[in-house]
Design an enzyme around this catalytic site. Structure first.
Site, PDB file in Angstrom:
ATOM      1  N   GLY A   1       0.783  -1.222   0.000  1.00  0.00           N
ATOM      2  CA  GLY A   1       0.000   0.000   0.000  1.00  0.00           C
ATOM      3  C   GLY A   1       0.811   1.267   0.000  1.00  0.00           C
ATOM      4  O   GLY A   1       0.260   2.354   0.244  1.00  0.00           O
ATOM      5  N   ASP A   2       2.111   1.180  -0.276  1.00  0.00           N
ATOM      6  CA  ASP A   2       2.974   2.351  -0.390  1.00  0.00           C
ATOM      7  C   ASP A   2       4.143   1.956  -1.284  1.00  0.00           C
ATOM      8  O   ASP A   2       3.975   1.107  -2.158  1.00  0.00           O
ATOM      9  CB  ASP A   2       3.439   2.829   0.994  1.00  0.00           C
ATOM     10  N   ASP A   3       5.337   2.547  -1.092  1.00  0.00           N
ATOM     11  CA  ASP A   3       6.477   2.175  -1.924  1.00  0.00           C
ATOM     12  C   ASP A   3       6.836   0.700  -1.732  1.00  0.00           C
ATOM     13  O   ASP A   3       6.921   0.213  -0.599  1.00  0.00           O
ATOM     14  CB  ASP A   3       7.702   3.019  -1.561  1.00  0.00           C
TER      15      ASP A   3
ATOM     16  N   SER B   1       2.671  -0.806  -6.838  1.00  0.00           N
ATOM     17  CA  SER B   1       2.281   0.194  -5.844  1.00  0.00           C
ATOM     18  C   SER B   1       1.235   1.104  -6.484  1.00  0.00           C
ATOM     19  O   SER B   1       1.579   1.972  -7.282  1.00  0.00           O
ATOM     20  CB  SER B   1       3.482   1.015  -5.376  1.00  0.00           C
TER      21      SER B   1
END
Length: 492
Positions: free
Chosen positions: A282-284, A315
């Site tokens: 849910g991010d990098d 991502s």
């Protein structure tokens, strides 16, 4: 007690089996045996060529050889562990780690986690330890923050990251360790982050969430052949470590609604290999860091000599591979190669801002493929998020010596967006062998501002006017009209 054999010792046992097998096999299979010995000799010769001063070399990034099997092994059940998903096993893990620690001078010991669901609060590792997760073994992090200990802020951040003051520790933690292996037959470490994400969104947490695995001030770390999922915060966070290998790891979290669940965040780390991983979070997927503003400048530990290769990443809200934005100790000599980024908001990104100081330099991207990516290559110099008002706005980072070779893909809106500024220009950027299929046919889709660099040969789409043009033989064809042309369009 049961001893479960790790794949890390496979080569050692192959040699022992070969010694028993050769006498019986020799009399009737001389020709085949000769060929086998030639192949074995060639393998050893090539292996020895890659040894430099006792270190294995990964494409120029040094790291220590894989550890062999430990002389002693325990099962978690030996210490009262119950894998029913309900019983809390924190004390069992603590007793087991204490037993392992007594074998440090004898080569260490292995802790086997058998099949089952092993609920636990955070626990610490020890040096010369292998944590081995069997197939169908799941370590479950308890989702009640009351069980998670508080720790001081990281010295290069001076701030919990989400809140001032202390932060929650990680589910699996270690400090000042040497020779630690986390591996298995693709067992799972599950942070059960859903309740953490909900409380974060509702602003019900008074401290920064904890990572799933955090190893600090340590060396000779191997994480391989496991699955990590649903971390409360960053998933794997090696901090101020040397000689780290992360290989064959799967990292998963929901692509939406799982805030800050970065996959792997090397932070002030040196001599690191990340390869053969699948990351969808849910991010990098990966974010290389080295401290935040004045705290990172004062701490002064760069991230350097990092090889990232053979990865598939996704991502939807951030980027496949990021550098920064917390890079105030410096980042240098990073190679990213053989990378597929699919269904993502951004491909590869460098982000920084006034106040960060330090540098991002000697960064090499090779053989990068974008598949349905909104923006392929991003450099952003106004990522203005700061721990407090004590940063120095005149601490300007240096971005230079960055190359992109063999970049391909399809379904890309904006292939390149390099947003340098007058105070933070981007210098010595090189593009070669680039062809990206586009979903939008607007004119200015290769976007630049305050950039100096070159294009070698023909690339698609046409580059911005800030870059010098060279032919395939490296001869200058055309100087850029201006390195400061601004052509950034955030509308698409």
């Amino acid at each position: 007690m049961m001893v479960e054999t790790s794949t890390l010792g496979h080569f050692h046992h192959q040699r022992l089996d070969l010694r028993r097998w050769v006498p019986a096999f020799f009399t009737s299979h001389k020709t085949l045996l000769t060929l086998l010995w030639i192949a074995a000799f060639a393998s050893v010769f090539l292996w020895q060529r890659n040894i430099v001063g006792g270190f294995l070399v990964y494409g120029g990034i040094p790291g220590r050889p894989m550890p062999m099997l430990r002389p002693m092994a325990f099962n978690l059940t030996d210490f009262g562990g119950v894998g029913d998903g309900v019983t809390l096993n924190t004390e069992a893990f603590e007793r087991a780690v204490s037993a392992v620690s007594k074998f440090g001078k004898k080569g260490g010991a292995q802790l086997n986690v058998p099949p089952g669901r092993w609920l636990t609060a955070p626990f610490n590792l020890t040096s010369h330890m292998t944590l081995f997760l069997a197939e169908d073994a799941v370590i479950l992090g308890i989702d009640d923050e009351k069980y998670w200990p508080l720790m001081p802020p990281l010295p290069s951040y001076g701030y919990g990251r989400e809140h001032p003051g202390p932060r929650y520790g990680s589910l699996i933690h270690g400090q000042h360790l040497k020779d630690v292996v986390i591996t298995g037959h693709n067992g799972t470490i599950n942070g059960q982050g859903q309740s953490w994400w909900k409380k974060y969104r509702q602003k019900r947490l008074n401290h920064t969430r904890g990572p799933l695995v955090q190893i600090m001030f340590s060396s000779d770390i191997v994480i391989t052949n496991i699955t990590l999922r649903d971390s409360p915060f960053w998933t794997i966070h090696p901090y101020d470590c040397k000689n780290i290998t992360i290989k064959g790891v799967t990292i998963l979290a929901p692509v939406f609604g799982a805030p800050n669940t970065d996959g792997i965040d090397p932070d002030s780390c040196e001599d690191m290999l990340i390869e053969d991983c699948y990351i969808s979070v849910g991010d990098d997927a990966i974010a290389v860091k080295s401290g935040w503003d004045q705290y990172g400048i004062d701490y002064g530990r760069p991230s350097m000599n990092i090889m990232i290769r053979n990865l598939v990443v996704r991502s939807m809200v951030s980027a496949g591979i990021s550098i920064g934005s917390e890079m105030s100790g410096g980042v240098s000599n990073v190679t990213v190669e053989n990378l597929l980024i699919w269904d993502s908001r951004r491909g590869v990104r460098i982000k920084t801002a006034p106040g960060r100081g330090a540098y991002v330099r000697q960064i090499t991207y090779r053989n990068i493929t974008f598949e349905n990516v909104r923006v392929g290559i991003v450099m952003k110099t106004d990522y203005n998020e700061h721990p407090d008002d004590g940063y120095d706005p005149l601490a300007l980072p240096i971005l230079r010596d960055i190359s992109f070779t063999t970049v391909h893909g399809q379904g890309v809106r904006v292939p390149v967006r390099i947003h340098g500024s007058e105070e933070i220009p981007v210098r010595n950027v090189t593009f070669k062998d680039m062809s990206v299929g586009l979903t939008y046919k607007k004119k200015h889709i290769f976007q630049c501002a305050f950039v100096q660099g070159r294009v070698i040969g023909t690339i698609y789409p046409a580059p911005c006017e800030n870059l010098d043009r060279y032919n395939e033989q490296g001869q200058l064809v055309k100087h850029s009209a201006s390195q400061n042309v601004t052509d950034i369009d955030y509308d698409f």
